[in-house]
Enzyme design. Structure first.
Site, PDB file in Angstrom:
ATOM      1  N   HIS A   1     -26.807  40.692  -5.407  1.00  0.00           N
ATOM      2  CA  HIS A   1     -26.986  39.812  -6.557  1.00  0.00           C
ATOM      3  C   HIS A   1     -27.863  40.567  -7.553  1.00  0.00           C
ATOM      4  CE1 HIS A   1     -28.508  36.474  -9.008  1.00  0.00           C
ATOM      5  NE2 HIS A   1     -27.513  35.739  -8.549  1.00  0.00           N
TER       6      HIS A   1
ATOM      7  N   ASN B   1     -27.044  29.677  -7.822  1.00  0.00           N
ATOM      8  CA  ASN B   1     -27.643  28.335  -7.878  1.00  0.00           C
ATOM      9  C   ASN B   1     -26.594  27.247  -7.674  1.00  0.00           C
ATOM     10  OD1 ASN B   1     -27.158  26.834 -10.664  1.00  0.00           O
ATOM     11  ND2 ASN B   1     -27.376  29.001 -11.171  1.00  0.00           N
TER      12      ASN B   1
ATOM     13  N   CYS C   1     -37.349  28.737  -9.770  1.00  0.00           N
ATOM     14  CA  CYS C   1     -37.616  28.237 -11.118  1.00  0.00           C
ATOM     15  C   CYS C   1     -37.538  26.708 -11.123  1.00  0.00           C
ATOM     16  CB  CYS C   1     -36.657  28.850 -12.139  1.00  0.00           C
ATOM     17  SG  CYS C   1     -35.022  28.123 -12.187  1.00  0.00           S
TER      18      CYS C   1
ATOM     19  N   GLU D   1     -30.186  39.714  -9.665  1.00  0.00           N
ATOM     20  CA  GLU D   1     -31.618  39.400  -9.808  1.00  0.00           C
ATOM     21  C   GLU D   1     -32.481  40.158  -8.796  1.00  0.00           C
ATOM     22  OE1 GLU D   1     -34.770  35.724  -9.503  1.00  0.00           O
ATOM     23  OE2 GLU D   1     -32.720  35.216 -10.082  1.00  0.00           O
TER      24      GLU D   1
END
Length: 318
Positions: free
Chosen positions: A134, A231, A201, A136
């Site tokens: 991923h 997400n 987050c 990130e």
């Protein structure tokens, strides 16, 4: 039999980091002073509909598992870094290639990068809970590759052999809080003096909590989101594991199987933080008119205007 009872989980859909990234990309496309061509280094956000909408605006998306390798395909013009962030090595290489850089990194991701940079400089080792392949985690690990240790699941903890008391445990911003809790607990057992920095987050957390609470009353949960969206996949997982309701993640209404709905009276709907609002609305509209006793309502028709998928924005005037 009656039409479907639809629970519209709230909040759902776009978060501020996603909207900011897309608005920045739209402004870039419309800024004729920026050199062409304009490329996005990976998907601006993980949603195919958004990527295609930008392609229609002349922005080219280059995707792959490694940002540095993708960057080598760009020789001139402007490059946009996505909301997921990039490593310092990618930033350096873009400068070396003489590219104009537009940075759409989400502020929450930037905060994690700053944390890693600060703690490594102070002599800490970082344990980072995230998904391999991923973008990130790729960017976060790239801040200090020798000192950031990526953990995807509990079984990998045994492979860690950190010979220091100066340890920070942190995580990818889009993980499920329930997903990382048991991993963090196991890590604390192994490294009891570690500092914990939970970086999920707020937008991700409140969407997960909303599904956990509001989907309980439904017979089924539909999560509208791209298969690449971590997400969105986590929302489906939360629906099943926390709310205890069967869940399907669909990219758009065309992926709904009417057979899922025939035995169902109440369905909950949510959407990932990178899912365009009109895509979710199309799903809700279909579900609200669905009636198991009326085959005419089972047919799926696409109604979304593909040119109106991106968020609207206005230039601020003084």
């Amino acid at each position: 039999m009656a039409e479907m009872d639809v629970v519209k989980v709230s909040p759902r859909g776009y978060c501020y980091g996603v909207v900011d990234a897309m608005v920045l990309a739209m402004k870039t496309a419309q800024n004729l002073n920026l050199p062409r061509p304009i490329h996005i280094l990976g998907m601006i956000v993980h949603n195919r509909h958004v990527t295609e909408a930008f392609e229609r605006q002349g922005i080219i998306t280059l995707d792959g598992d490694n940002r540095l390798e993708i960057l080598e395909k760009i020789d001139r013009g402007t490059v946009i870094f996505t909301a997921h962030g990039v490593s310092p090595e990618v930033r350096k290489r873009a400068r070396e290639k003489g590219l104009t850089v537009v940075d759409a990194t989400c502020p929450d991701v930037t905060r994690t990068h700053d944390l890693i940079r600060e703690k490594v400089a102070a002599g800490y080792e970082i344990i980072y809970i995230g998904k391999r392949h991923h973008p990130e985690p790729e960017g976060a690990v790239g801040i200090a590759p020798q000192h950031v240790h990526l953990i995807e699941n509990e079984s990998e903890i045994a492979q860690l052999n950190l010979q220091t008391d100066r340890i920070v445990i942190t995580n990818q911003t889009t993980m499920s809080q329930w997903d990382i809790r048991h991993i963090m607990n196991k890590l604390i057992e192994k490294y009891p003096t570690a500092e914990i920095h939970n970086e999920i987050c707020l937008a991700t957390q409140v969407r997960q909590e909303a599904v956990a609470e509001q989907a309980k009353e439904a017979d089924l949960c539909i999560v509208v989101g791209d298969p690449r969206s971590n997400n969105s996949n986590r929302l489906a997982q939360v629906a099943e594991e926390i709310a205890g309701v069967k869940a399907y993640r669909v990219a758009d209404v065309s992926e709904i199987n009417p057979e899922w709905l025939k035995p169902v009276r109440k369905v909950a709907v949510t959407s990932g933080a990178s899912t365009p609002t009109p895509i979710t609305k199309e799903v809700i509209d279909y579900l609200e008119q669905f009636d198991a006793a009326k085959p005419a309502t089972w047919t799926i028709r696409r109604t979304v205007d593909k040119d109106r998928l991106l968020p609207r924005w206005k230039e601020k005037t003084e």
